[in-house]
Design a protein around this motif. Structure first.
Motif, PDB file in Angstrom:
ATOM      1  N   ARG A   6       0.803  -1.378   0.344  1.00  0.00           N
ATOM      2  CA  ARG A   6      -0.060  -0.099  -0.003  1.00  0.00           C
ATOM      3  C   ARG A   6       0.455   1.103  -0.606  1.00  0.00           C
ATOM      4  O   ARG A   6       0.427   2.519  -0.399  1.00  0.00           O
ATOM      5  CB  ARG A   6      -0.971   0.139   1.635  1.00  0.00           C
ATOM      6  CG  ARG A   6      -2.138  -0.965   0.906  1.00  0.00           C
ATOM      7  CD  ARG A   6      -2.973  -0.480   2.554  1.00  0.00           C
ATOM      8  NE  ARG A   6      -4.385  -1.573   2.202  1.00  0.00           N
ATOM      9  CZ  ARG A   6      -5.138  -1.548   1.062  1.00  0.00           C
ATOM     10  NH1 ARG A   6      -5.531  -0.147   1.046  1.00  0.00           N
ATOM     11  NH2 ARG A   6      -6.323  -1.816   1.088  1.00  0.00           N
ATOM     12  N   GLU A   7       1.679   1.777   0.605  1.00  0.00           N
ATOM     13  CA  GLU A   7       3.015   2.620   0.401  1.00  0.00           C
ATOM     14  C   GLU A   7       3.657   2.495  -0.107  1.00  0.00           C
ATOM     15  O   GLU A   7       3.320   3.858  -0.989  1.00  0.00           O
ATOM     16  CB  GLU A   7       3.478   2.381   1.678  1.00  0.00           C
ATOM     17  CG  GLU A   7       4.618   3.590   1.799  1.00  0.00           C
ATOM     18  CD  GLU A   7       4.118   4.826   2.639  1.00  0.00           C
ATOM     19  OE1 GLU A   7       4.681   5.548   2.116  1.00  0.00           O
ATOM     20  OE2 GLU A   7       2.713   4.608   2.595  1.00  0.00           O
ATOM     21  N   ARG A   8       3.912   1.635  -0.886  1.00  0.00           N
ATOM     22  CA  ARG A   8       4.612   1.654  -2.297  1.00  0.00           C
ATOM     23  C   ARG A   8       3.577   2.565  -3.776  1.00  0.00           C
ATOM     24  O   ARG A   8       3.863   2.977  -4.220  1.00  0.00           O
ATOM     25  CB  ARG A   8       5.042   0.476  -2.821  1.00  0.00           C
ATOM     26  CG  ARG A   8       5.662   0.074  -4.064  1.00  0.00           C
ATOM     27  CD  ARG A   8       6.613  -1.456  -4.392  1.00  0.00           C
ATOM     28  NE  ARG A   8       5.300  -2.563  -4.353  1.00  0.00           N
ATOM     29  CZ  ARG A   8       4.946  -3.297  -4.223  1.00  0.00           C
ATOM     30  NH1 ARG A   8       5.600  -3.343  -3.294  1.00  0.00           N
ATOM     31  NH2 ARG A   8       3.698  -3.577  -4.419  1.00  0.00           N
ATOM     32  N   LEU A   9       2.428   1.472  -3.524  1.00  0.00           N
ATOM     33  CA  LEU A   9       1.136   2.218  -4.247  1.00  0.00           C
ATOM     34  C   LEU A   9       0.719   3.623  -4.123  1.00  0.00           C
ATOM     35  O   LEU A   9       0.910   4.613  -5.010  1.00  0.00           O
ATOM     36  CB  LEU A   9       0.099   1.692  -4.193  1.00  0.00           C
ATOM     37  CG  LEU A   9       0.496  -0.118  -4.925  1.00  0.00           C
ATOM     38  CD1 LEU A   9      -0.935  -1.190  -4.718  1.00  0.00           C
ATOM     39  CD2 LEU A   9       0.470   0.354  -6.448  1.00  0.00           C
ATOM     40  N   ARG A  10       1.149   4.147  -2.745  1.00  0.00           N
ATOM     41  CA  ARG A  10       0.643   5.633  -2.109  1.00  0.00           C
ATOM     42  C   ARG A  10       1.572   6.318  -2.851  1.00  0.00           C
ATOM     43  O   ARG A  10       1.538   6.925  -3.312  1.00  0.00           O
ATOM     44  CB  ARG A  10       0.534   6.028  -0.558  1.00  0.00           C
ATOM     45  CG  ARG A  10       0.515   7.067  -0.605  1.00  0.00           C
ATOM     46  CD  ARG A  10       0.562   7.525   1.167  1.00  0.00           C
ATOM     47  NE  ARG A  10       1.650   7.302   1.627  1.00  0.00           N
ATOM     48  CZ  ARG A  10       2.383   8.167   1.437  1.00  0.00           C
ATOM     49  NH1 ARG A  10       2.478   8.919   0.286  1.00  0.00           N
ATOM     50  NH2 ARG A  10       3.780   8.272   1.548  1.00  0.00           N
ATOM     51  N   ARG A  11       2.776   6.219  -3.088  1.00  0.00           N
ATOM     52  CA  ARG A  11       3.859   6.531  -3.503  1.00  0.00           C
ATOM     53  C   ARG A  11       3.656   6.735  -4.793  1.00  0.00           C
ATOM     54  O   ARG A  11       4.316   8.045  -5.662  1.00  0.00           O
ATOM     55  CB  ARG A  11       5.066   6.191  -3.134  1.00  0.00           C
ATOM     56  CG  ARG A  11       6.099   6.506  -1.350  1.00  0.00           C
ATOM     57  CD  ARG A  11       7.052   5.471  -1.004  1.00  0.00           C
ATOM     58  NE  ARG A  11       7.189   5.685   0.245  1.00  0.00           N
ATOM     59  CZ  ARG A  11       8.841   6.295   0.842  1.00  0.00           C
ATOM     60  NH1 ARG A  11       9.502   5.821   0.001  1.00  0.00           N
ATOM     61  NH2 ARG A  11       8.194   6.282   2.363  1.00  0.00           N
ATOM     62  N   ALA A  12       3.549   5.879  -5.694  1.00  0.00           N
ATOM     63  CA  ALA A  12       3.282   5.901  -7.494  1.00  0.00           C
ATOM     64  C   ALA A  12       2.233   6.770  -7.787  1.00  0.00           C
ATOM     65  O   ALA A  12       2.277   6.747  -8.614  1.00  0.00           O
ATOM     66  CB  ALA A  12       3.448   4.176  -7.868  1.00  0.00           C
ATOM     67  N   GLY A  13       1.324   7.315  -6.612  1.00  0.00           N
ATOM     68  CA  GLY A  13       0.478   8.011  -7.004  1.00  0.00           C
ATOM     69  C   GLY A  13      -0.915   7.962  -6.353  1.00  0.00           C
ATOM     70  O   GLY A  13      -1.558   7.983  -6.736  1.00  0.00           O
ATOM     71  N   LEU A  14      -1.623   6.992  -5.858  1.00  0.00           N
ATOM     72  CA  LEU A  14      -2.881   6.342  -5.348  1.00  0.00           C
ATOM     73  C   LEU A  14      -3.403   7.012  -4.637  1.00  0.00           C
ATOM     74  O   LEU A  14      -2.442   7.645  -3.457  1.00  0.00           O
ATOM     75  CB  LEU A  14      -2.732   4.720  -5.369  1.00  0.00           C
ATOM     76  CG  LEU A  14      -2.499   3.418  -6.508  1.00  0.00           C
ATOM     77  CD1 LEU A  14      -2.779   2.153  -6.454  1.00  0.00           C
ATOM     78  CD2 LEU A  14      -3.975   4.229  -7.903  1.00  0.00           C
ATOM     79  N   THR A  15      -4.442   7.279  -4.130  1.00  0.00           N
ATOM     80  CA  THR A  15      -4.841   7.953  -3.543  1.00  0.00           C
ATOM     81  C   THR A  15      -5.752   7.784  -2.676  1.00  0.00           C
ATOM     82  O   THR A  15      -6.152   6.268  -2.667  1.00  0.00           O
ATOM     83  CB  THR A  15      -5.772   9.398  -4.041  1.00  0.00           C
ATOM     84  OG1 THR A  15      -7.275   8.633  -4.321  1.00  0.00           O
ATOM     85  CG2 THR A  15      -4.899   9.978  -4.774  1.00  0.00           C
ATOM     86  N   PRO A  16      -5.842   7.900  -1.117  1.00  0.00           N
ATOM     87  CA  PRO A  16      -7.573   6.818  -0.858  1.00  0.00           C
ATOM     88  C   PRO A  16      -8.550   6.841  -0.852  1.00  0.00           C
ATOM     89  O   PRO A  16      -8.581   5.603  -1.350  1.00  0.00           O
ATOM     90  CB  PRO A  16      -7.154   7.813   0.684  1.00  0.00           C
ATOM     91  CG  PRO A  16      -6.032   8.491   0.433  1.00  0.00           C
ATOM     92  CD  PRO A  16      -5.915   9.396  -0.452  1.00  0.00           C
ATOM     93  N   GLN A  17      -8.570   7.464  -1.848  1.00  0.00           N
ATOM     94  CA  GLN A  17     -10.431   7.501  -2.942  1.00  0.00           C
ATOM     95  C   GLN A  17      -9.866   6.141  -3.745  1.00  0.00           C
ATOM     96  O   GLN A  17     -10.732   5.277  -3.876  1.00  0.00           O
ATOM     97  CB  GLN A  17     -10.524   8.291  -3.600  1.00  0.00           C
ATOM     98  CG  GLN A  17     -11.060   8.940  -2.054  1.00  0.00           C
ATOM     99  CD  GLN A  17     -10.068  10.396  -2.238  1.00  0.00           C
ATOM    100  OE1 GLN A  17      -8.682  10.469  -2.272  1.00  0.00           O
ATOM    101  NE2 GLN A  17     -10.956  11.317  -0.884  1.00  0.00           N
ATOM    102  N   ASP A  18      -8.763   6.360  -4.408  1.00  0.00           N
ATOM    103  CA  ASP A  18      -8.236   4.941  -5.458  1.00  0.00           C
ATOM    104  C   ASP A  18      -8.262   3.913  -4.567  1.00  0.00           C
ATOM    105  O   ASP A  18      -8.895   2.713  -4.649  1.00  0.00           O
ATOM    106  CB  ASP A  18      -6.793   5.106  -5.990  1.00  0.00           C
ATOM    107  CG  ASP A  18      -7.044   6.705  -6.456  1.00  0.00           C
ATOM    108  OD1 ASP A  18      -7.934   6.376  -7.367  1.00  0.00           O
ATOM    109  OD2 ASP A  18      -5.695   6.640  -7.027  1.00  0.00           O
ATOM    110  N   PHE A  19      -7.699   3.711  -3.054  1.00  0.00           N
ATOM    111  CA  PHE A  19      -7.011   2.186  -2.576  1.00  0.00           C
ATOM    112  C   PHE A  19      -9.098   2.251  -2.152  1.00  0.00           C
ATOM    113  O   PHE A  19      -9.295   0.757  -1.891  1.00  0.00           O
ATOM    114  CB  PHE A  19      -7.100   2.657  -1.092  1.00  0.00           C
ATOM    115  CG  PHE A  19      -5.111   2.524  -1.538  1.00  0.00           C
ATOM    116  CD1 PHE A  19      -4.237   1.519  -1.402  1.00  0.00           C
ATOM    117  CD2 PHE A  19      -4.869   4.126  -1.549  1.00  0.00           C
ATOM    118  CE1 PHE A  19      -3.074   1.716  -2.132  1.00  0.00           C
ATOM    119  CE2 PHE A  19      -3.512   4.101  -1.430  1.00  0.00           C
ATOM    120  CZ  PHE A  19      -3.057   3.342  -1.688  1.00  0.00           C
TER     121      PHE A  19
END
Length: 89
Positions: A6-19
């Motif tokens: 999740r942290e890797r994806l957050r750093r790649a640009g995913l937002t809480p709404q994306d999650f």
């Protein structure tokens, strides 16, 4: 999905709404919903973030969750664009 991923994806640009969106269909590439016409850019943004977070090697990329989800999103976008242009073949 573990905290590291999740942290890797957050750093790649995913937002809480994306999650929340991914959580809604269980991160299952077979269940990626089809986008509405106004959602294509949002889907493509998610696809780009997933591709950025996926492993680099071709085999590893395709086998990874990120790679599979990115491919499914890309396919759903292509299908939606074909429908919108009247090209259903």
């Amino acid at each position: 999905m573990d905290a590291f991923a999740r942290e890797r994806l957050r750093r790649a640009g995913l937002t809480p709404q994306d999650f929340a969106w991914f959580d809604g269909f269980g991160w299952d590439d077979a269940r990626v919903p089809a986008p509405e016409p106004g959602e294509i850019a949002e889907f493509r943004r998610r696809e780009a973030a997933l591709n950025a977070a996926a492993p680099v090697g071709f085999t590893e990329h395709g086998a990874s969750l990120e790679g599979r989800l990115a491919a499914a999103i890309g396919a759903r976008c292509a299908d939606a664009q074909d429908r919108a242009s009247g090209d259903d073949d």
